[in-house]
Design a protein around this motif. Structure first.
Motif, PDB file in Angstrom:
ATOM      1  N   ALA A   1      32.639  -2.477  25.024  1.00  0.00           N
ATOM      2  CA  ALA A   1      32.455  -1.150  24.232  1.00  0.00           C
ATOM      3  C   ALA A   1      33.071  -0.456  24.441  1.00  0.00           C
ATOM      4  CB  ALA A   1      31.251  -0.669  24.495  1.00  0.00           C
ATOM      5  N   GLY A   2      32.960   1.105  23.555  1.00  0.00           N
ATOM      6  CA  GLY A   2      34.171   2.442  23.642  1.00  0.00           C
ATOM      7  C   GLY A   2      33.386   2.905  24.769  1.00  0.00           C
ATOM      8  N   GLY A   3      34.737   4.008  25.519  1.00  0.00           N
ATOM      9  CA  GLY A   3      33.757   4.578  26.528  1.00  0.00           C
ATOM     10  C   GLY A   3      34.386   4.708  28.224  1.00  0.00           C
ATOM     11  N   HIS A   4      34.994   3.549  27.751  1.00  0.00           N
ATOM     12  CA  HIS A   4      36.285   2.784  28.631  1.00  0.00           C
ATOM     13  C   HIS A   4      36.988   4.046  29.248  1.00  0.00           C
ATOM     14  CE1 HIS A   4      39.066   1.461  26.966  1.00  0.00           C
ATOM     15  NE2 HIS A   4      38.330   1.014  25.801  1.00  0.00           N
ATOM     16  N   ARG A   5      38.053   3.745  30.440  1.00  0.00           N
ATOM     17  CA  ARG A   5      38.915   5.075  31.017  1.00  0.00           C
ATOM     18  C   ARG A   5      40.182   4.705  30.881  1.00  0.00           C
ATOM     19  NH1 ARG A   5      34.560   4.461  34.221  1.00  0.00           N
ATOM     20  NH2 ARG A   5      35.887   3.797  35.504  1.00  0.00           N
ATOM     21  N   MET A   6      40.506   3.447  30.375  1.00  0.00           N
ATOM     22  CA  MET A   6      41.292   3.245  29.493  1.00  0.00           C
ATOM     23  C   MET A   6      42.997   3.814  28.693  1.00  0.00           C
ATOM     24  SD  MET A   6      42.624  -0.091  31.036  1.00  0.00           S
ATOM     25  CE  MET A   6      43.305  -1.882  30.422  1.00  0.00           C
ATOM     26  N   CYS A   7      43.980   3.799  29.560  1.00  0.00           N
ATOM     27  CA  CYS A   7      44.501   5.332  28.824  1.00  0.00           C
ATOM     28  C   CYS A   7      44.792   4.933  27.191  1.00  0.00           C
ATOM     29  CB  CYS A   7      45.669   5.087  29.768  1.00  0.00           C
ATOM     30  SG  CYS A   7      46.527   5.427  30.925  1.00  0.00           S
ATOM     31  N   PRO A   8      45.097   5.730  26.261  1.00  0.00           N
ATOM     32  CA  PRO A   8      45.412   5.875  24.926  1.00  0.00           C
ATOM     33  C   PRO A   8      46.470   5.197  25.109  1.00  0.00           C
ATOM     34  CG  PRO A   8      44.968   8.006  25.560  1.00  0.00           C
ATOM     35  CD  PRO A   8      45.178   7.310  26.690  1.00  0.00           C
TER      36      PRO A   8
ATOM     37  N   CYS B   1      46.763   2.274  25.786  1.00  0.00           N
ATOM     38  CA  CYS B   1      46.463   0.821  26.840  1.00  0.00           C
ATOM     39  C   CYS B   1      47.243  -0.332  26.286  1.00  0.00           C
ATOM     40  CB  CYS B   1      45.994   0.875  27.468  1.00  0.00           C
ATOM     41  SG  CYS B   1      45.679  -0.640  28.574  1.00  0.00           S
ATOM     42  N   GLY B   2      47.815  -1.393  25.979  1.00  0.00           N
ATOM     43  CA  GLY B   2      47.718  -2.781  25.652  1.00  0.00           C
ATOM     44  C   GLY B   2      46.834  -3.358  26.233  1.00  0.00           C
ATOM     45  N   GLY B   3      45.807  -3.697  27.108  1.00  0.00           N
ATOM     46  CA  GLY B   3      45.029  -4.108  27.811  1.00  0.00           C
ATOM     47  C   GLY B   3      43.828  -4.360  27.114  1.00  0.00           C
ATOM     48  N   THR B   4      43.070  -2.785  26.776  1.00  0.00           N
ATOM     49  CA  THR B   4      41.375  -3.503  26.024  1.00  0.00           C
ATOM     50  C   THR B   4      41.787  -3.813  24.876  1.00  0.00           C
ATOM     51  OG1 THR B   4      42.718  -1.156  25.555  1.00  0.00           O
ATOM     52  CG2 THR B   4      40.527  -1.681  27.231  1.00  0.00           C
ATOM     53  N   ILE B   5      43.207  -3.631  23.780  1.00  0.00           N
ATOM     54  CA  ILE B   5      43.796  -4.481  22.745  1.00  0.00           C
ATOM     55  C   ILE B   5      44.145  -5.810  22.854  1.00  0.00           C
ATOM     56  CG2 ILE B   5      45.311  -4.719  21.309  1.00  0.00           C
ATOM     57  CD1 ILE B   5      46.172  -1.850  21.404  1.00  0.00           C
ATOM     58  N   ALA B   6      44.477  -6.446  23.620  1.00  0.00           N
ATOM     59  CA  ALA B   6      44.299  -7.664  24.267  1.00  0.00           C
ATOM     60  C   ALA B   6      42.596  -8.627  24.398  1.00  0.00           C
ATOM     61  CB  ALA B   6      45.169  -7.721  25.787  1.00  0.00           C
ATOM     62  N   ALA B   7      42.108  -7.569  25.102  1.00  0.00           N
ATOM     63  CA  ALA B   7      40.537  -8.220  25.582  1.00  0.00           C
ATOM     64  C   ALA B   7      39.835  -8.490  24.502  1.00  0.00           C
ATOM     65  CB  ALA B   7      39.982  -7.406  27.090  1.00  0.00           C
ATOM     66  N   ARG B   8      39.873  -7.366  22.945  1.00  0.00           N
ATOM     67  CA  ARG B   8      38.506  -7.073  22.403  1.00  0.00           C
ATOM     68  C   ARG B   8      40.159  -8.118  21.520  1.00  0.00           C
ATOM     69  NH1 ARG B   8      40.397  -1.237  20.269  1.00  0.00           N
ATOM     70  NH2 ARG B   8      38.206  -2.323  18.387  1.00  0.00           N
TER      71      ARG B   8
ATOM     72  N   MET C   1      42.280  -2.563  33.742  1.00  0.00           N
ATOM     73  CA  MET C   1      41.235  -3.131  33.194  1.00  0.00           C
ATOM     74  C   MET C   1      39.568  -2.872  34.397  1.00  0.00           C
ATOM     75  SD  MET C   1      40.324  -6.272  30.355  1.00  0.00           S
ATOM     76  CE  MET C   1      42.234  -5.920  29.450  1.00  0.00           C
ATOM     77  N   GLU C   2      39.391  -3.350  35.425  1.00  0.00           N
ATOM     78  CA  GLU C   2      39.242  -3.445  36.009  1.00  0.00           C
ATOM     79  C   GLU C   2      38.369  -2.016  36.785  1.00  0.00           C
ATOM     80  OE1 GLU C   2      36.734  -2.623  39.699  1.00  0.00           O
ATOM     81  OE2 GLU C   2      38.778  -2.614  40.099  1.00  0.00           O
ATOM     82  N   VAL C   3      39.245  -1.062  37.057  1.00  0.00           N
ATOM     83  CA  VAL C   3      38.491   0.114  37.592  1.00  0.00           C
ATOM     84  C   VAL C   3      38.242   1.201  36.417  1.00  0.00           C
ATOM     85  CG1 VAL C   3      40.296  -0.627  39.641  1.00  0.00           C
ATOM     86  CG2 VAL C   3      40.761   0.708  37.449  1.00  0.00           C
ATOM     87  N   SER C   4      38.304   0.186  35.423  1.00  0.00           N
ATOM     88  CA  SER C   4      38.620   1.448  33.761  1.00  0.00           C
ATOM     89  C   SER C   4      37.816   0.762  32.867  1.00  0.00           C
ATOM     90  CB  SER C   4      40.573   1.617  32.848  1.00  0.00           C
ATOM     91  OG  SER C   4      41.032   1.958  34.021  1.00  0.00           O
TER      92      SER C   4
END
Length: 315
Positions: free
Chosen positions: A16-23, A25-32, A53-56
């Motif tokens: 879901a959106g609303g996480h706190r990863m940096c603009p 960032c490649g991590g969330t793109i990878a996970a999605r 990814m965990e803390v964000s």
């Protein structure tokens, strides 16, 4: 079936959106991208080593992941998910879980929790043959704790523990080849990818990894705007240059068969990748031409070694 980008991207988001990863960032793109490979109706249990990814994406008792989620310690993402997968099989065998629902087991870890601190539990999980997927979002350093070098950090990179100065040109060691190491475990599937083109390479490998029976490993280059020091809007350009220079080749090892999944028509010099990042700015100062040549030689050596393995697989 032909790859349909619109169809894949229209799937419901499992992060879901609303996480706190940096603009940028490649991590969330990878996970999605990985989670989009799950088929409609299939459920997942998501593991996550401590890291960016965990803390964000997780603040107890809430998480941005839509599927069942387990945060585990930095060093044991492989062990945690292998245990959950074993429990699932035991409950299934005893008839205590519905037959019409299929669960998949996917765990995410950064390069610190994969290449280094979590390597022991990862290796054990792969060797034991658990039906699970381990995904490394490789951003090339311990970004969450202050951009310290890891064994995934490339040669000459400027980090807080390999600072560039009058007597230092950054990290002196080459990056560990974790995909090659995982392939040596003789597991059914290993894939290396990044954000390239229309994402067909990454989406295809994620689906193979999830739906190939047995252990699978995905290594995804996931740039970090803070650690790599690039404009967040340039993330796709950074990834493209990594692939076109063969710094980050796209390949897979499917049941022991090595295959390059993209081969550049005109292999670009590695400086086209390096110059996009502030962590390599010192390499372009006068007098450092030999350092770029050394970096290029290592990239060429690894590319030729990969080509040899893939050619050998065709014999």
């Amino acid at each position: 079936m032909a790859y349909n980008f619109k169809e894949v991207m229209s799937k419901p988001e499992r992060l879901a959106g609303g996480h706190r990863m940096c603009p940028g960032c490649g991590g969330t793109i990878a996970a999605r991208a990985v989670l989009r490979a799950l088929r409609e109706g299939d459920m997942a249990v998501i593991g996550n080593a401590t890291g960016c990814m965990e803390v964000s994406t997780f603040m107890y008792p809430y998480t941005a992941f839509e599927d069942s989620y387990i945060h585990n310690a930095f060093e044991n993402a492989g062990a945690t998910l292998s245990g959950v997968e074993t429990a699932y099989r035991a409950l299934k065998k005893r008839g205590r879980l519905p037959e019409d629902v299929q669960y998949k087991f996917i765990t995410f870890g950064g390069d610190g929790g994969t290449y280094d601190i979590g390597f022991q539990s990862l290796s054990g999980a792969m060797e034991r043959g658990h039906d699970m997927v381990y995904v490394c979002y490789d951003n090339g350093a311990y970004m969450n704790t202050g951009i310290q070098r890891s064994s995934a950090t490339p040669m000459f990179a400027d980090t807080t523990t390999t600072p560039v100065g009058t007597r230092s040109n950054g990290k002196v060691q080459c990056r560990k080849d974790i995909a090659d190491i995982m392939a040596s475990h003789n597991i059914p599937y290993v894939g290396q990818s990044t954000f390239f083109g229309n994402f067909s390479d990454l989406h295809g490998k994620a689906e193979k990894a999830i739906y190939t029976e047995g252990p699978a490993f995905l290594n995804i280059m996931a740039p970090c705007p803070r650690g790599w020091r690039y404009d967040p809007a340039d993330i796709m350009k950074v990834c493209r240059m990594a692939v076109e220079t063969c710094y980050w080749p796209l390949f897979e090892v499917d049941h022991g068969k090595w295959r390059i999944t993209y081969e550049p028509k005109n292999k670009l010099p590695v400086e086209e990748f390096l110059r996009l990042q502030g962590r390599f700015r010192h390499l372009f100062k006068p007098g450092n031409e030999d350092l770029i040549a050394e970096f290029q030689a290592e990239v060429d050596r690894r590319w030729e070694h990969l080509q040899y393995k893939c050619a050998e697989a065709l014999v």
